[in-house]
Design a protein around this motif. Structure first.
Motif, PDB file in Angstrom:
ATOM      1  N   ALA A   1      -7.640  -9.112  -6.449  1.00 34.90           N
ATOM      2  CA  ALA A   1      -8.887  -8.452  -6.853  1.00 34.90           C
ATOM      3  C   ALA A   1      -9.955  -9.472  -7.227  1.00 34.90           C
ATOM      4  O   ALA A   1     -11.144  -9.277  -6.946  1.00 34.90           O
ATOM      5  CB  ALA A   1      -8.621  -7.508  -8.025  1.00 34.90           C
ATOM      6  N   VAL A   2      -9.540 -10.569  -7.878  1.00 36.59           N
ATOM      7  CA  VAL A   2     -10.493 -11.587  -8.336  1.00 36.59           C
ATOM      8  C   VAL A   2     -11.039 -12.401  -7.167  1.00 36.59           C
ATOM      9  O   VAL A   2     -12.244 -12.657  -7.071  1.00 36.59           O
ATOM     10  CB  VAL A   2      -9.822 -12.507  -9.377  1.00 36.59           C
ATOM     11  N   THR A   3     -10.152 -12.810  -6.270  1.00 37.38           N
ATOM     12  CA  THR A   3     -10.567 -13.683  -5.166  1.00 37.38           C
ATOM     13  C   THR A   3     -11.073 -12.926  -3.949  1.00 37.38           C
ATOM     14  O   THR A   3     -11.821 -13.471  -3.139  1.00 37.38           O
ATOM     15  CB  THR A   3      -9.392 -14.568  -4.729  1.00 37.38           C
ATOM     16  N   GLY A   4     -10.640 -11.671  -3.785  1.00 39.48           N
ATOM     17  CA  GLY A   4     -11.017 -10.899  -2.612  1.00 39.48           C
ATOM     18  C   GLY A   4     -10.179 -11.184  -1.394  1.00 39.48           C
ATOM     19  O   GLY A   4     -10.433 -10.628  -0.325  1.00 39.48           O
ATOM     20  N   ARG A   5      -9.163 -12.051  -1.505  1.00 38.55           N
ATOM     21  CA  ARG A   5      -8.305 -12.398  -0.357  1.00 38.55           C
ATOM     22  C   ARG A   5      -7.062 -11.522  -0.358  1.00 38.55           C
ATOM     23  O   ARG A   5      -6.347 -11.443  -1.372  1.00 38.55           O
ATOM     24  CB  ARG A   5      -7.907 -13.880  -0.415  1.00 38.55           C
TER      25      ARG A   5
ATOM     26  N   GLY B   1       9.833  -2.868  -0.888  1.00 34.74           N
ATOM     27  CA  GLY B   1      10.098  -3.866   0.145  1.00 34.74           C
ATOM     28  C   GLY B   1       8.811  -4.552   0.541  1.00 34.74           C
ATOM     29  O   GLY B   1       8.257  -5.359  -0.195  1.00 34.74           O
ATOM     30  N   ALA B   2       8.294  -4.219   1.730  1.00 31.23           N
ATOM     31  CA  ALA B   2       7.048  -4.831   2.196  1.00 31.23           C
ATOM     32  C   ALA B   2       5.873  -4.332   1.354  1.00 31.23           C
ATOM     33  O   ALA B   2       5.821  -3.175   0.946  1.00 31.23           O
ATOM     34  CB  ALA B   2       6.828  -4.493   3.665  1.00 31.23           C
ATOM     35  N   ILE B   3       4.889  -5.222   1.126  1.00 34.19           N
ATOM     36  CA  ILE B   3       3.741  -4.913   0.274  1.00 34.19           C
ATOM     37  C   ILE B   3       2.487  -5.492   0.900  1.00 34.19           C
ATOM     38  O   ILE B   3       2.506  -6.574   1.492  1.00 34.19           O
ATOM     39  CB  ILE B   3       3.929  -5.499  -1.148  1.00 34.19           C
ATOM     40  N   VAL B   4       1.378  -4.780   0.746  1.00 32.59           N
ATOM     41  CA  VAL B   4       0.046  -5.276   1.091  1.00 32.59           C
ATOM     42  C   VAL B   4      -0.848  -5.097  -0.128  1.00 32.59           C
ATOM     43  O   VAL B   4      -0.908  -4.008  -0.706  1.00 32.59           O
ATOM     44  CB  VAL B   4      -0.565  -4.524   2.297  1.00 32.59           C
ATOM     45  N   TYR B   5      -1.554  -6.157  -0.516  1.00 29.06           N
ATOM     46  CA  TYR B   5      -2.579  -6.093  -1.550  1.00 29.06           C
ATOM     47  C   TYR B   5      -3.940  -6.282  -0.873  1.00 29.06           C
ATOM     48  O   TYR B   5      -4.141  -7.260  -0.145  1.00 29.06           O
ATOM     49  CB  TYR B   5      -2.404  -7.208  -2.587  1.00 29.06           C
ATOM     50  N   ALA B   6      -4.888  -5.366  -1.115  1.00 25.06           N
ATOM     51  CA  ALA B   6      -6.246  -5.472  -0.572  1.00 25.06           C
ATOM     52  C   ALA B   6      -7.242  -5.221  -1.696  1.00 25.06           C
ATOM     53  O   ALA B   6      -7.119  -4.231  -2.431  1.00 25.06           O
ATOM     54  CB  ALA B   6      -6.456  -4.473   0.570  1.00 25.06           C
TER      55      ALA B   6
END
Length: 414
Positions: A102-106, A134-139
């Motif tokens: 969230a801080v970096t936007g990456r 299991g699998a995770i995505v952070y956006a």
């Protein structure tokens, strides 16, 4: 032909079709969020839809939103799908990977089966609520005033499929749009709160400057009357007349307070259809020209008996009388009284609607009479409206050496 023996061209076409359907799902989800943003008043409704639509578009088992709060803490406010009840409401330490996204936007992805391992991400980087997946995505959601809003989290059950680069790209684009929608919704909610606060401030000012001062003046009158009654040879008729005047003033103050309470309690739907609310709205608009808020009082069942044509004529009459006061009177105080008086037997057919507007501006105007030279003036319009409804109109000097009184009276049809 089986999938294992299909040609490369067919396989490419099948993959392109799947990718197109995936993009269409994400686009539909983004459209739903933007549409709700335009309609919803509660930002939480937008957040809930964001999580549900993102989970549906991605085909993920779980979706949650990690948000930063005003005190600087990070919490999972919304969760949908697998283990939602166990994840929702959990606090997350600022050093966790989900916060850093969230801080970096990456964005960040974690392969299926590595969430519990000290490999690419390591368990120290994963917040405890997310280690069950299991699998995770952070956006990252779009930032607001250069400050992070939060992170969109997509996750699958242990042993489920991994997220590919296209999943990450689409989730990142959706999260950015969702952040913008949330920021706009919160901005609109803040604007609505400011409007309410401004209205409350206006009402408080009116109560202080008008109503409370009138109560104070009534109290002083009663004190003076008490001293006179305690003296030798009190003038009883004069005292009774003065007491009646004080009682009338207190009745007027009570009516103003009731109007204020009604204004505070009115809902949006009621405001759109209420004749009383429309009169109050005209008074508020006139304040911009007058330089002060007119005093408005109501007596009788206005909304129950006045509507349709009579209500429209009343609102127009209020608008024209206040405009006349602003243009000609130079007043410092304007009183608007709207009364519905029932005739014998309280039948609707015998009811009368009266608008009485009194100002304290300038020298008393002479009694108004129709004239060809005044055919375009507002007072002539008021008289025409009264005649159209079978009523009467009067404009002339108020009691005393200052001011004007305008009285507009029409019978009410059943």
């Amino acid at each position: 032909m089986s999938e294992s023996s299909e040609s490369p061209e067919t396989a490419d076409l099948r993959a392109a079709l799947a990718a197109s359907r995936r993009r269409e799902s994400w686009l539909s989800a983004a459209t739903d969020v933007i549409t709700l943003m335009l309609l919803a008043e509660d930002p939480h409704d937008v957040l809930t839809l964001v999580a549900e639509r993102a989970r549906g578009a991605s085909g993920a088992d779980h979706c949650s939103l990690l948000l930063q709060h005003t005190d600087g803490s990070w919490r999972i406010d919304v969760a949908s799908g697998l283990a939602a009840d166990r994840v929702r409401g959990s606090l997350v330490d600022p050093h966790r990977r989900s916060v850093q996204v969230a801080v970096t936007g990456r964005p960040f992805t974690l392969e299926a089966g590595t969430a519990g391992a000290a490999g690419e991400a390591g368990t120290a980087e994963l917040a405890p609520p997310f280690r069950r997946f299991g699998a995770i995505v952070y956006a990252a959601l779009a930032q607001r005033d250069d400050r992070p809003i939060g992170t969109l989290v997509l996750a699958n059950a242990p042993g489920g499929r991994s997220f590919d680069d296209e999943d990450v790209r689409l989730a990142t684009a959706f999260a950015h749009q969702a952040g913008l929608a949330l920021a706009l919704t919160e901005a609109r909610a803040a604007e609505d709160r400011l409007a309410v606060y401004a209205d409350r401030e206006r009402i408080a000012r009116d109560l202080h400057d008008l109503t409370i001062q009138r109560i104070f003046a009534a109290g002083l009158s009663l004190q003076t009357l008490s001293r006179r009654m305690g003296g030798p040879d009190p003038d009883l008729p004069a005292a009774a007349e003065r007491l009646d005047a004080v009682i009338d003033e207190l009745d007027a103050v009570i009516a103003e307070i009731r109007t204020t309470i009604f204004d505070l309690q009115l809902t949006a739907d009621q405001e759109a259809t209420s004749t009383r609310a429309r009169v109050l709205r005209e008074a508020s608009r006139a304040a911009r020209v007058l330089g002060f808020e007119p005093s408005v009082r109501f007596t009788g069942p206005l909304d129950a008996l006045v509507g349709g044509d009579s209500g429209a004529h009343l609102v127009a009459a209020v608008r024209e009388t206040l405009a006349n006061a602003a243009k000609h009177a130079g007043a410092t105080r304007v009183e608007v009284v709207v009364a519905v008086e029932a005739g014998p037997g309280d039948s609707a057919t015998a009811s009368t609607l009266t608008l009485d507007v009194l100002d304290d501006g300038g020298a008393p105007m002479p009694r108004w009479r129709p004239s060809p030279r005044t055919a375009r003036q507002g007072l002539t319009n008021l008289a025409a409206r009264a005649r159209e409804l079978g009523g009467s109109f009067h404009a002339g000097p108020a009691d005393g050496d200052r001011g004007t009184r305008v009285t507009w009276r029409v019978p009410l049809k059943p």
